[in-house]
Structure formats: structure tokens, C-alpha cells
Design a protein around this motif. Structure first.
Motif, PDB file in Angstrom:
ATOM      1  N   UNK A 127     -77.147   6.370  -7.062  1.00 52.28           N
ATOM      2  CA  UNK A 127     -78.326   6.029  -7.858  1.00 52.28           C
ATOM      3  C   UNK A 127     -78.055   4.812  -8.741  1.00 52.28           C
ATOM      4  N   UNK A 128     -76.867   4.755  -9.316  1.00 53.42           N
ATOM      5  CA  UNK A 128     -76.533   3.636 -10.202  1.00 53.42           C
ATOM      6  C   UNK A 128     -76.492   2.307  -9.458  1.00 53.42           C
ATOM      7  N   UNK A 129     -76.259   2.332  -8.190  1.00 53.28           N
ATOM      8  CA  UNK A 129     -76.272   1.103  -7.401  1.00 53.28           C
ATOM      9  C   UNK A 129     -77.669   0.479  -7.332  1.00 53.28           C
ATOM     10  N   UNK A 130     -78.698   1.265  -7.686  1.00 52.02           N
ATOM     11  CA  UNK A 130     -80.071   0.748  -7.763  1.00 52.02           C
ATOM     12  C   UNK A 130     -80.375   0.147  -9.131  1.00 52.02           C
ATOM     13  N   UNK A 131     -79.393   0.169 -10.019  1.00 47.32           N
ATOM     14  CA  UNK A 131     -79.521  -0.386 -11.376  1.00 47.32           C
ATOM     15  C   UNK A 131     -80.669   0.245 -12.178  1.00 47.32           C
ATOM     16  N   UNK A 132     -80.730   1.576 -12.234  1.00 47.20           N
ATOM     17  CA  UNK A 132     -81.787   2.218 -13.026  1.00 47.20           C
ATOM     18  C   UNK A 132     -81.440   2.231 -14.510  1.00 47.20           C
ATOM     19  N   UNK A 133     -82.436   2.444 -15.349  1.00 49.08           N
ATOM     20  CA  UNK A 133     -82.205   2.690 -16.773  1.00 49.08           C
ATOM     21  C   UNK A 133     -82.166   4.199 -16.971  1.00 49.08           C
ATOM     22  N   UNK A 134     -81.032   4.687 -17.461  1.00 47.08           N
ATOM     23  CA  UNK A 134     -80.816   6.123 -17.623  1.00 47.08           C
ATOM     24  C   UNK A 134     -80.915   6.486 -19.103  1.00 47.08           C
ATOM     25  N   UNK A 135     -81.807   7.402 -19.421  1.00 48.09           N
ATOM     26  CA  UNK A 135     -82.010   7.868 -20.792  1.00 48.09           C
ATOM     27  C   UNK A 135     -81.171   9.127 -21.011  1.00 48.09           C
ATOM     28  N   UNK A 136     -80.500   9.205 -22.157  1.00 48.49           N
ATOM     29  CA  UNK A 136     -79.634  10.356 -22.410  1.00 48.49           C
ATOM     30  C   UNK A 136     -79.524  10.598 -23.907  1.00 48.49           C
ATOM     31  N   UNK A 137     -78.896  11.709 -24.258  1.00 47.24           N
ATOM     32  CA  UNK A 137     -78.714  12.102 -25.658  1.00 47.24           C
ATOM     33  C   UNK A 137     -77.229  12.105 -25.969  1.00 47.24           C
ATOM     34  N   UNK A 138     -76.790  11.268 -26.915  1.00 51.08           N
ATOM     35  CA  UNK A 138     -75.366  11.218 -27.265  1.00 51.08           C
ATOM     36  C   UNK A 138     -74.882  12.527 -27.881  1.00 51.08           C
ATOM     37  N   UNK A 139     -75.805  13.319 -28.457  1.00 51.60           N
ATOM     38  CA  UNK A 139     -75.412  14.585 -29.071  1.00 51.60           C
ATOM     39  C   UNK A 139     -75.274  15.723 -28.085  1.00 51.60           C
ATOM     40  N   UNK A 140     -75.636  15.502 -26.839  1.00 52.24           N
ATOM     41  CA  UNK A 140     -75.559  16.544 -25.818  1.00 52.24           C
ATOM     42  C   UNK A 140     -74.496  16.166 -24.793  1.00 52.24           C
ATOM     43  N   UNK A 141     -73.422  16.934 -24.734  1.00 51.82           N
ATOM     44  CA  UNK A 141     -72.346  16.623 -23.796  1.00 51.82           C
ATOM     45  C   UNK A 141     -72.820  16.855 -22.372  1.00 51.82           C
ATOM     46  N   UNK A 142     -72.729  15.824 -21.547  1.00 53.45           N
ATOM     47  CA  UNK A 142     -73.209  15.901 -20.166  1.00 53.45           C
ATOM     48  C   UNK A 142     -72.083  15.804 -19.153  1.00 53.45           C
ATOM     49  N   UNK A 143     -70.862  16.022 -19.594  1.00 60.25           N
ATOM     50  CA  UNK A 143     -69.755  16.102 -18.663  1.00 60.25           C
ATOM     51  C   UNK A 143     -68.918  14.839 -18.544  1.00 60.25           C
ATOM     52  N   UNK A 144     -67.748  14.949 -17.923  1.00 59.17           N
ATOM     53  CA  UNK A 144     -66.801  13.826 -17.838  1.00 59.17           C
ATOM     54  C   UNK A 144     -67.310  12.658 -16.993  1.00 59.17           C
ATOM     55  N   UNK A 145     -68.114  12.931 -15.973  1.00 59.84           N
ATOM     56  CA  UNK A 145     -68.608  11.843 -15.127  1.00 59.84           C
ATOM     57  C   UNK A 145     -69.487  10.891 -15.940  1.00 59.84           C
ATOM     58  N   UNK A 146     -70.387  11.448 -16.751  1.00 60.24           N
ATOM     59  CA  UNK A 146     -71.261  10.615 -17.575  1.00 60.24           C
ATOM     60  C   UNK A 146     -70.440   9.853 -18.605  1.00 60.24           C
ATOM     61  N   UNK A 147     -69.468  10.516 -19.221  1.00 60.48           N
ATOM     62  CA  UNK A 147     -68.606   9.833 -20.197  1.00 60.48           C
ATOM     63  C   UNK A 147     -67.905   8.635 -19.564  1.00 60.48           C
TER      64      UNK A 147
END
Length: 244
Positions: A127-147
Motif C-alpha cells: 500500500x505504501x508503494x502507492x504513496x498514500x497519506x496515512x492518518x494515525x494516533x501517536x497515543x495509540x500503539x499500533x505495533x512495531x511495523x508502524x513504528x
């Protein structure tokens, strides 16, 4: 500060209520459906209902104390201004100020998308190869891959922090972002309630980790025996239904 007092025990006699020597204060966010929310003048939700049943089972008086955010609640818990929190993920830092119950559900993080063609991509990297804008919350841990990906120079500009889930999903519905990382049940609940029919949940599992009730080490209120009874109630309840 708004407080909703729920003085309880087994509801068998007035004399039992009179035995409450202390009232356990539960920090609550009233706008986190389906886990906790205000319904009329009463708090409700998945976490609220389970906490209420478990505390009834051990015979403890309690009240809900409204908190503006999780970080404020954690600070209050550390100093004993509140005694319990709901729906918390484990961290070593938090373990120093809190006593953790048994885990009672899982926090499942998913990708919510606004373009059906994104379903053709099976992984977050694709998905990232399509250069999307990803919205997320810094206060919510979303796992090591996102980090990892947020710090990767090739992808760091693709991530934008947005404070609340309603803001993120409304932005997504208006094409001010392409992907939002959300709790599975909370995201689905909000989409259904707001009829955001253009948003789809992608099948890719971003992260899954256990969720706990926690009690203040400074002022836990519950005795060790009561916490054991509390944990036994959670174990019985989670055996009845699949973890979510």
C-alpha cells in the motif's frame, strides 16, 4: 469534574451498601464507543459493563470519574487520585505505577481505506508503494511495523498524526487522507453510526495485543484477595465468549 456515582455491591440489602469503607474511582472517557460512552445519564459500553459486573462480583463500591484523555487518567492513577482504568495496553513504564488485571480482550488495529482498489494490495508495504497519506494516533500503539515505517525516510512523509478517531475517519471520508489506522471495533462502530459508506476496512492485520484493567499501586482500594476474585471473574467471562 463530572462524576457519576454507582454505589453497588450485590444489591441484596441496604446494610451491605453501608459496609463500603472506601469508593473505588474509575477513570472513564465518555466518548470511546463501543468501549465506554455516555448513554443518557449512565455510562455504558463493553469495558464499562464488564467492569461493573466484575466489581459487583467482589462487592466493591465504585464511581466513574470523567477524564479528558488517557494521559491525564494515567497521571491521576499514578498518584492515587483515581484507582482504576479500563482498556489499557501493557507497558513497562505503566507497570511501575499500576497493577494489571488478567487480560480480558484484544486491541486489534486495522487499516480503514477510502478506495476499493487498495484491496488489491495485501500488505502495508504494498500500500505504501502507492504513496498514500496515512492518518494515525501517536497515543495509540499500533505495533512495531508502524513504528519502523514511520521512521523509515522513504515513508515518513506518508504518516500524519491526527488526534481523534472521529477526526481521522471524517477526513478519510472527505478524501483528506487515504488510510486510517484504527481499533477494529471502534472504527466499524463509528462508520456505521455516521453512515460513512465510502470507507472500507482492509483485511490486513496491523497489530493485536491484549488489553487489561489496571489499579493504582499508590491506592489500589481492592485488596489482593479481591483482585484475585476480580481476575477469576474475568477468566470466567472471557471463557464464555471469544476475545475481541
Amino acid at each position: 469534574m463530572i462524576k457519576l456515582v454507582v454505589c453497588c455491591c450485590f444489591l441484596v440489602s441496604y446494610s451491605l451498601f453501608a459496609q463500603c469503607n472506601a469508593t473505588l474511582k474509575i477513570a472513564i472517557l465518555n466518548n470511546s464507543p463501543p468501549y465506554s460512552y455516555l448513554q443518557g445519564s449512565q455510562y455504558a459500553g463493553v469495558d464499562v459493563d464488564l467492569a461493573r459486573k466484575a466489581l459487583h462480583a467482589v462487592g466493591v463500591c465504585f464511581e466513574f470519574v470523567k477524564m479528558p484523555n488517557v494521559e491525564r487518567a494515567k497521571r491521576y492513577l499514578a498518584v492515587g487520585k483515581v484507582n482504576m482504568m479500563m482498556g489499557i495496553q501493557y507497558t513497562d513504564a505503566l507497570n511501575r505505577s499500576a497493577i494489571f488485571s488478567l487480560s480480558y480482550r484484544d486491541n486489534v488495529q486495522r487499516l480503514f481505506i477510502n478506495k476499493a482498489e487498495f484491496l488489491k494490495k495485501r500488505t502495508l508495504i504494498e500500500l505504501l508503494q502507492l504513496q498514500p497519506l496515512i492518518l494515525f494516533d501517536t497515543g495509540q500503539y499500533a505495533g512495531p511495523e508502524i513504528d519502523y515505517l514511520r521512521l523509515e525516510p522513504s515513508f515518513s512523509d506518508n504518516f500524519q498524526s491526527v488526534a481523534t478517531m472521529p477526526q481521522r475517519l471524517m477526513m478519510l471520508s472527505r478524501n483528506y487522507g487515504d488510510i486510517s489506522i484504527e481499533n477494529e471495533l471502534a472504527g466499524q462502530y463509528f462508520i456505521r453510526e455516521q453512515q460513512l459508506t465510502t470507507i472500507i476496512m482492509h483485511p490486513y492485520l496491523v497489530h493485536r495485543d491484549p488489553v487489561f484493567f489496571i489499579f493504582s499501586r499508590k491506592k489500589p482500594i481492592l485488596t489482593q484477595e479481591q483482585r484475585q476474585q476480580f481476575d477469576q471473574f474475568l477468566l470466567t467471562e472471557t471463557e464464555k465468549t471469544p476475545r475481541k
